[in-house]
Design a protein around this motif. Structure first.
Motif, PDB file in Angstrom:
ATOM      1  N   LEU A 138       0.838  -1.188   0.000  1.00 48.69           N
ATOM      2  CA  LEU A 138       0.000   0.000   0.000  1.00 48.69           C
ATOM      3  C   LEU A 138       0.876   1.242   0.000  1.00 48.69           C
ATOM      4  O   LEU A 138       2.025   1.199   0.448  1.00 48.69           O
ATOM      5  N   PRO A 139       0.350   2.345  -0.506  1.00 51.15           N
ATOM      6  CA  PRO A 139       1.117   3.587  -0.492  1.00 51.15           C
ATOM      7  C   PRO A 139       1.428   4.019   0.949  1.00 51.15           C
ATOM      8  O   PRO A 139       0.609   3.839   1.854  1.00 51.15           O
ATOM      9  N   ILE A 140       2.606   4.590   1.130  1.00 46.03           N
ATOM     10  CA  ILE A 140       3.034   5.043   2.460  1.00 46.03           C
ATOM     11  C   ILE A 140       1.987   5.970   3.078  1.00 46.03           C
ATOM     12  O   ILE A 140       1.634   5.827   4.247  1.00 46.03           O
ATOM     13  N   HIS A 141       1.477   6.903   2.284  1.00 52.20           N
ATOM     14  CA  HIS A 141       0.527   7.877   2.833  1.00 52.20           C
ATOM     15  C   HIS A 141      -0.793   7.227   3.260  1.00 52.20           C
ATOM     16  O   HIS A 141      -1.414   7.665   4.218  1.00 52.20           O
ATOM     17  N   LEU A 142      -1.190   6.170   2.583  1.00 59.97           N
ATOM     18  CA  LEU A 142      -2.407   5.471   2.982  1.00 59.97           C
ATOM     19  C   LEU A 142      -2.178   4.700   4.278  1.00 59.97           C
ATOM     20  O   LEU A 142      -3.040   4.691   5.161  1.00 59.97           O
ATOM     21  N   PHE A 143      -1.029   4.060   4.418  1.00 59.45           N
ATOM     22  CA  PHE A 143      -0.660   3.386   5.668  1.00 59.45           C
ATOM     23  C   PHE A 143      -0.733   4.387   6.823  1.00 59.45           C
ATOM     24  O   PHE A 143      -1.362   4.124   7.849  1.00 59.45           O
ATOM     25  N   ARG A 144      -0.101   5.539   6.627  1.00 61.89           N
ATOM     26  CA  ARG A 144      -0.117   6.586   7.649  1.00 61.89           C
ATOM     27  C   ARG A 144      -1.542   7.040   7.958  1.00 61.89           C
ATOM     28  O   ARG A 144      -1.927   7.163   9.119  1.00 61.89           O
ATOM     29  N   ASP A 145      -2.339   7.265   6.928  1.00 57.95           N
ATOM     30  CA  ASP A 145      -3.695   7.777   7.135  1.00 57.95           C
ATOM     31  C   ASP A 145      -4.593   6.777   7.856  1.00 57.95           C
ATOM     32  O   ASP A 145      -5.438   7.172   8.661  1.00 57.95           O
ATOM     33  N   ILE A 146      -4.428   5.487   7.588  1.00 60.66           N
ATOM     34  CA  ILE A 146      -5.219   4.475   8.302  1.00 60.66           C
ATOM     35  C   ILE A 146      -4.866   4.498   9.790  1.00 60.66           C
ATOM     36  O   ILE A 146      -5.745   4.466  10.649  1.00 60.66           O
ATOM     37  N   THR A 197     -12.789   0.827   8.318  1.00 57.83           N
ATOM     38  CA  THR A 197     -13.116   0.541   6.917  1.00 57.83           C
ATOM     39  C   THR A 197     -14.253   1.440   6.448  1.00 57.83           C
ATOM     40  O   THR A 197     -14.192   2.008   5.351  1.00 57.83           O
ATOM     41  N   LYS A 198     -15.283   1.594   7.256  1.00 54.29           N
ATOM     42  CA  LYS A 198     -16.411   2.469   6.888  1.00 54.29           C
ATOM     43  C   LYS A 198     -15.954   3.911   6.699  1.00 54.29           C
ATOM     44  O   LYS A 198     -16.386   4.589   5.769  1.00 54.29           O
ATOM     45  N   LEU A 199     -15.084   4.375   7.582  1.00 55.65           N
ATOM     46  CA  LEU A 199     -14.608   5.758   7.498  1.00 55.65           C
ATOM     47  C   LEU A 199     -13.704   5.999   6.293  1.00 55.65           C
ATOM     48  O   LEU A 199     -13.695   7.084   5.719  1.00 55.65           O
ATOM     49  N   MET A 200     -12.948   4.986   5.900  1.00 56.25           N
ATOM     50  CA  MET A 200     -11.913   5.180   4.879  1.00 56.25           C
ATOM     51  C   MET A 200     -12.142   4.384   3.592  1.00 56.25           C
ATOM     52  O   MET A 200     -11.281   4.375   2.719  1.00 56.25           O
ATOM     53  N   GLU A 201     -13.289   3.762   3.456  1.00 61.17           N
ATOM     54  CA  GLU A 201     -13.518   2.869   2.321  1.00 61.17           C
ATOM     55  C   GLU A 201     -13.269   3.541   0.970  1.00 61.17           C
ATOM     56  O   GLU A 201     -12.554   2.993   0.122  1.00 61.17           O
ATOM     57  N   ASP A 202     -13.831   4.702   0.746  1.00 58.83           N
ATOM     58  CA  ASP A 202     -13.651   5.380  -0.540  1.00 58.83           C
ATOM     59  C   ASP A 202     -12.188   5.732  -0.786  1.00 58.83           C
ATOM     60  O   ASP A 202     -11.681   5.575  -1.893  1.00 58.83           O
ATOM     61  N   ARG A 262      -7.053   4.879  -3.601  1.00 58.13           N
ATOM     62  CA  ARG A 262      -5.608   5.044  -3.449  1.00 58.13           C
ATOM     63  C   ARG A 262      -4.842   3.730  -3.381  1.00 58.13           C
ATOM     64  O   ARG A 262      -3.643   3.735  -3.140  1.00 58.13           O
ATOM     65  N   SER A 263      -5.526   2.607  -3.573  1.00 64.92           N
ATOM     66  CA  SER A 263      -4.833   1.320  -3.498  1.00 64.92           C
ATOM     67  C   SER A 263      -5.455   0.345  -4.491  1.00 64.92           C
ATOM     68  O   SER A 263      -6.426   0.667  -5.156  1.00 64.92           O
ATOM     69  N   GLY A 264      -4.916  -0.832  -4.539  1.00 68.05           N
ATOM     70  CA  GLY A 264      -5.460  -1.886  -5.389  1.00 68.05           C
ATOM     71  C   GLY A 264      -6.488  -2.741  -4.683  1.00 68.05           C
ATOM     72  O   GLY A 264      -6.813  -3.827  -5.144  1.00 68.05           O
ATOM     73  N   TYR A 265      -7.008  -2.274  -3.559  1.00 65.19           N
ATOM     74  CA  TYR A 265      -7.943  -3.064  -2.762  1.00 65.19           C
ATOM     75  C   TYR A 265      -9.382  -2.609  -3.016  1.00 65.19           C
ATOM     76  O   TYR A 265     -10.146  -2.356  -2.104  1.00 65.19           O
ATOM     77  N   ASP A 266      -9.752  -2.551  -4.292  1.00 65.13           N
ATOM     78  CA  ASP A 266     -11.088  -2.095  -4.674  1.00 65.13           C
ATOM     79  C   ASP A 266     -12.188  -2.983  -4.123  1.00 65.13           C
ATOM     80  O   ASP A 266     -13.223  -2.501  -3.672  1.00 65.13           O
ATOM     81  N   GLU A 267     -11.968  -4.284  -4.178  1.00 61.36           N
ATOM     82  CA  GLU A 267     -13.002  -5.237  -3.772  1.00 61.36           C
ATOM     83  C   GLU A 267     -12.938  -5.605  -2.291  1.00 61.36           C
ATOM     84  O   GLU A 267     -13.900  -6.132  -1.756  1.00 61.36           O
ATOM     85  N   ALA A 268     -11.815  -5.327  -1.649  1.00 60.20           N
ATOM     86  CA  ALA A 268     -11.659  -5.767  -0.253  1.00 60.20           C
ATOM     87  C   ALA A 268     -10.902  -4.732   0.587  1.00 60.20           C
ATOM     88  O   ALA A 268      -9.830  -5.026   1.109  1.00 60.20           O
TER      89      ALA A 268
END
Length: 119
Positions: free
Chosen positions: A25-33, A54-59, A64-70
Motif C-alpha cells: 500500500l502507499p506510504i501515505h495510505l498506511f499513515r492515514d489508516i 473501513t467504513k470511514l476510509m472505504e472510498d 488510493r490502493s489496489g484493494y477495490d473489492e476488499a
C-alpha cells in the motif's frame, strides 16, 4: 517494511502453513489508516473495530490502493501491524474490538519513526 524509493509499505503476513502473504500500500495510505484509528481514540472512543475504520476510509482506500473489492483486508493488515507493536490490544468487552495500548502521542511518535526508516 517501508520502501521510500517505491513510495510503498510492504506488510508481510506469515501463516503456519509456510505461506507468506504480502500486502502493498502507499506510504501515505498506511499513515492515514493509523492516524484515522488513533483519532477515533483521541475523540473518546474506547473500542475500535476494523469495520469502523473501513467504513470511514472505504472510498479513500478504494481510490488510493489496489484493494477495490476488499478494503477491509487492508485495514485488517494494518491493525495486525499495530497489534504486533503492542499499540492495539484486543478488547475484553467488545467482540472483535481493539483498545489503544499506548497514548496517541506515543503512536504518532512510533509512526514517525517507522516512516523515517530506510531513508
Amino acid at each position: 517494511m517501508v520502501d521510500h524509493q517505491e513510495g510503498i509499505v510492504r506488510i508481510l503476513t506469515e501463516y503456519k502453513i509456510d505461506a507468506i502473504i504480502t500486502d502493498i500500500l502507499p506510504i501515505h495510505l498506511f499513515r492515514d489508516i493509523i492516524l484515522c484509528t488513533v483519532e477515533q481514540f483521541a475523540s473518546g472512543r474506547r473500542n475500535i473495530k476494523v469495520s469502523d475504520i473501513t467504513k470511514l476510509m472505504e472510498d479513500e482506500i478504494r481510490s488510493r490502493s489496489g484493494y477495490d473489492e476488499a478494503p477491509r483486508v487492508l485495514v485488517y493488515r494494518v491493525f495486525n501491524v499495530l497489534k504486533h507493536h503492542d499499540i492495539l490490544i484486543p478488547s475484553s468487552t467488545v467482540r472483535f474490538g481493539h483498545n489503544l495500548n499506548k497514548s496517541v502521542a506515543e503512536v504518532k511518535e512510533w509512526l514517525d519513526h517507522v516512516l523515517s526508516q530506510n531513508r
